[in-house]
Design a protein around this motif. Structure first.
Motif, short mmCIF file in Angstrom:
data_model
loop_
_atom_site.label_atom_id
_atom_site.label_comp_id
_atom_site.label_asym_id
_atom_site.label_seq_id
_atom_site.Cartn_x
_atom_site.Cartn_y
_atom_site.Cartn_z
N ARG A 181 0.87 -1.34 0.20
CA ARG A 181 0.27 0.37 -0.06
C ARG A 181 0.89 1.39 -0.24
NH1 ARG A 181 -4.84 1.53 4.11
NH2 ARG A 181 -5.39 3.17 3.12
N LEU A 182 0.50 2.17 -0.69
CA LEU A 182 1.43 3.16 -1.51
C LEU A 182 0.67 4.54 -0.24
CD1 LEU A 182 2.19 2.73 -4.43
CD2 LEU A 182 3.10 1.84 -3.06
N GLN A 183 1.92 5.30 0.35
CA GLN A 183 1.76 6.53 0.85
C GLN A 183 1.65 7.70 -0.34
OE1 GLN A 183 4.73 7.28 4.26
NE2 GLN A 183 3.50 5.40 5.07
N ARG A 184 0.37 7.96 -1.25
CA ARG A 184 0.72 8.68 -2.26
C ARG A 184 0.25 10.19 -1.06
NH1 ARG A 184 -2.18 7.60 -7.11
NH2 ARG A 184 -2.68 9.61 -7.43
N SER A 185 1.03 11.11 -2.26
CA SER A 185 1.49 12.90 -1.90
C SER A 185 -0.17 13.39 -1.86
CB SER A 185 2.25 13.24 -2.25
OG SER A 185 2.27 13.21 -4.54
N ASP A 186 -1.23 12.97 -2.53
CA ASP A 186 -1.76 14.29 -2.79
C ASP A 186 -3.44 13.69 -1.45
OD1 ASP A 186 -2.65 11.63 -3.76
OD2 ASP A 186 -3.33 12.22 -5.53
N GLY A 187 -2.54 12.15 -0.72
CA GLY A 187 -3.72 11.48 0.19
C GLY A 187 -4.69 10.51 -0.25
N GLY A 188 -4.56 9.96 -1.33
CA GLY A 188 -5.15 9.39 -1.84
C GLY A 188 -4.70 7.78 -1.59
N GLU A 189 -5.52 6.90 -2.01
CA GLU A 189 -4.81 5.31 -1.62
C GLU A 189 -4.93 4.82 -2.74
OE1 GLU A 189 -6.80 2.13 0.38
OE2 GLU A 189 -7.61 1.26 -0.45
N ALA A 190 -3.39 3.85 -3.19
CA ALA A 190 -2.49 2.65 -3.83
C ALA A 190 -2.24 2.05 -3.95
CB ALA A 190 -2.39 3.54 -4.57
N TRP A 191 -1.98 0.45 -4.95
CA TRP A 191 -2.05 -0.13 -4.12
C TRP A 191 -0.96 -0.97 -5.35
CZ3 TRP A 191 -1.54 -3.63 0.56
CH2 TRP A 191 -3.26 -2.50 1.35
N ALA A 192 0.03 -1.20 -5.45
CA ALA A 192 0.99 -2.07 -6.24
C ALA A 192 1.71 -2.97 -5.84
CB ALA A 192 1.82 -1.01 -6.40
N VAL A 193 1.99 -4.34 -6.73
CA VAL A 193 2.67 -5.14 -6.52
C VAL A 193 4.58 -4.84 -7.08
CG1 VAL A 193 3.17 -7.51 -7.95
CG2 VAL A 193 1.03 -6.80 -7.26
N LEU A 194 5.21 -5.11 -6.02
CA LEU A 194 6.78 -4.51 -5.94
C LEU A 194 7.31 -6.33 -6.19
CD1 LEU A 194 8.34 -2.45 -5.20
CD2 LEU A 194 8.40 -3.91 -2.81
N ARG A 195 8.27 -5.72 -7.58
CA ARG A 195 9.58 -6.35 -8.09
C ARG A 195 10.61 -5.95 -8.04
NH1 ARG A 195 4.75 -7.87 -10.41
NH2 ARG A 195 4.16 -9.61 -10.35
N ALA A 196 11.57 -6.59 -7.57
CA ALA A 196 13.56 -6.39 -7.46
C ALA A 196 14.28 -7.31 -8.31
CB ALA A 196 13.44 -5.54 -6.25
N ARG A 197 15.14 -6.79 -9.12
CA ARG A 197 16.65 -7.47 -9.35
C ARG A 197 17.54 -6.38 -8.85
NH1 ARG A 197 18.34 -7.64 -14.43
NH2 ARG A 197 18.17 -6.20 -15.68
N ARG A 198 18.23 -7.05 -9.45
CA ARG A 198 19.70 -7.05 -8.78
C ARG A 198 20.10 -7.19 -10.84
NH1 ARG A 198 19.63 -9.40 -3.63
NH2 ARG A 198 19.92 -7.30 -1.90
N PRO A 199 20.93 -6.28 -11.08
CA PRO A 199 21.23 -6.11 -12.49
C PRO A 199 22.59 -6.81 -12.95
CG PRO A 199 20.77 -3.99 -12.31
CD PRO A 199 20.81 -4.93 -10.60
#
Length: 199
Positions: free
Chosen positions: A146-164
């Motif tokens: 769950r993301l903390q948006r600067s406009d106070g709204g709510e957003a959800w995302a799937v996070l993926r990370a990789r090391r090159p």
């Protein structure tokens, strides 16, 4: 006497930085050669019979290097355009999650239009009450955050990370896929089912 080789080099590079330049001189010394190299000359040849045979090789080499430089610039331009245009939030971070650069979709996910606002911020700190998500993503998982948006709204995302895979590259490449609408629909469906079961 109205202009020397360094002036010609400066004016040529000012009009087209990618044009190949070979300086052919009979008077220039080591200082001129060093200064010319700093200003982007491709080769420096003294006008003497002993070194004049280098000219055809120098021309061929300068043209090849210029072709490679232009191809590299074209590839970098294509990458930048794709990076900015893709509808997934992309960013490059250091190991602790500090954002080095991000794209427009990432800024939009956090309620901003400026990507520079996010640069220098720690990505894991922008997830609401979820300190483990970063480590899960670094381990190959795909947590929902769950993301903390600067406009106070709510957003959800799937996070993926990789090391090159490049040797010596310690940066982390991240992708945040917006799932706000599907998450909202699932929550509404769950609430509706709960109400049906209750009745």
């Amino acid at each position: 006497g109205w202009m020397d080789g360094l002036d010609v080099l400066r004016r040529t590079k000012a009009s087209d930085p990618s044009v190949p330049v070979i300086m052919l001189t009979g008077t220039g010394g080591e200082e001129v050669a060093v200064e010319a190299m700093k200003r982007g000359v491709d080769d420096y040849i003294l006008k003497s019979q002993l070194r004049f045979d280098r000219l055809p090789r120098a021309v061929a080499s300068a043209l090849e290097v210029t072709r490679q430089r232009r191809e590299l610039a074209r590839s970098e331009r294509r990458y930048r355009e794709l990076f900015q245009a893709v509808p997934v939030g992309l960013c490059r971070c250091v190991q602790d999650g500090r954002i080095l650069e991000g794209n427009a979709a990432l800024a939009a996910l956090f309620g901003s239009t400026e990507t520079r606002v996010l640069e220098g911020q720690c990505l894991p700190d922008l997830f609401e009450k979820d300190g483990e998500a970063w480590q899960v993503a670094l381990s190959g998982g795909a947590p929902q955050v769950r993301l903390q948006r600067s406009d106070g709204g709510e957003a959800w995302a799937v996070l993926r990370a990789r090391r090159p895979s490049e040797v010596g590259d310690s940066d982390v490449e991240c992708a945040l896929t917006d799932i706000t609408e599907s998450r909202r629909a699932a929550d509404e469906r769950g609430a509706l089912l709960g109400e049906l079961y209750h009745r």
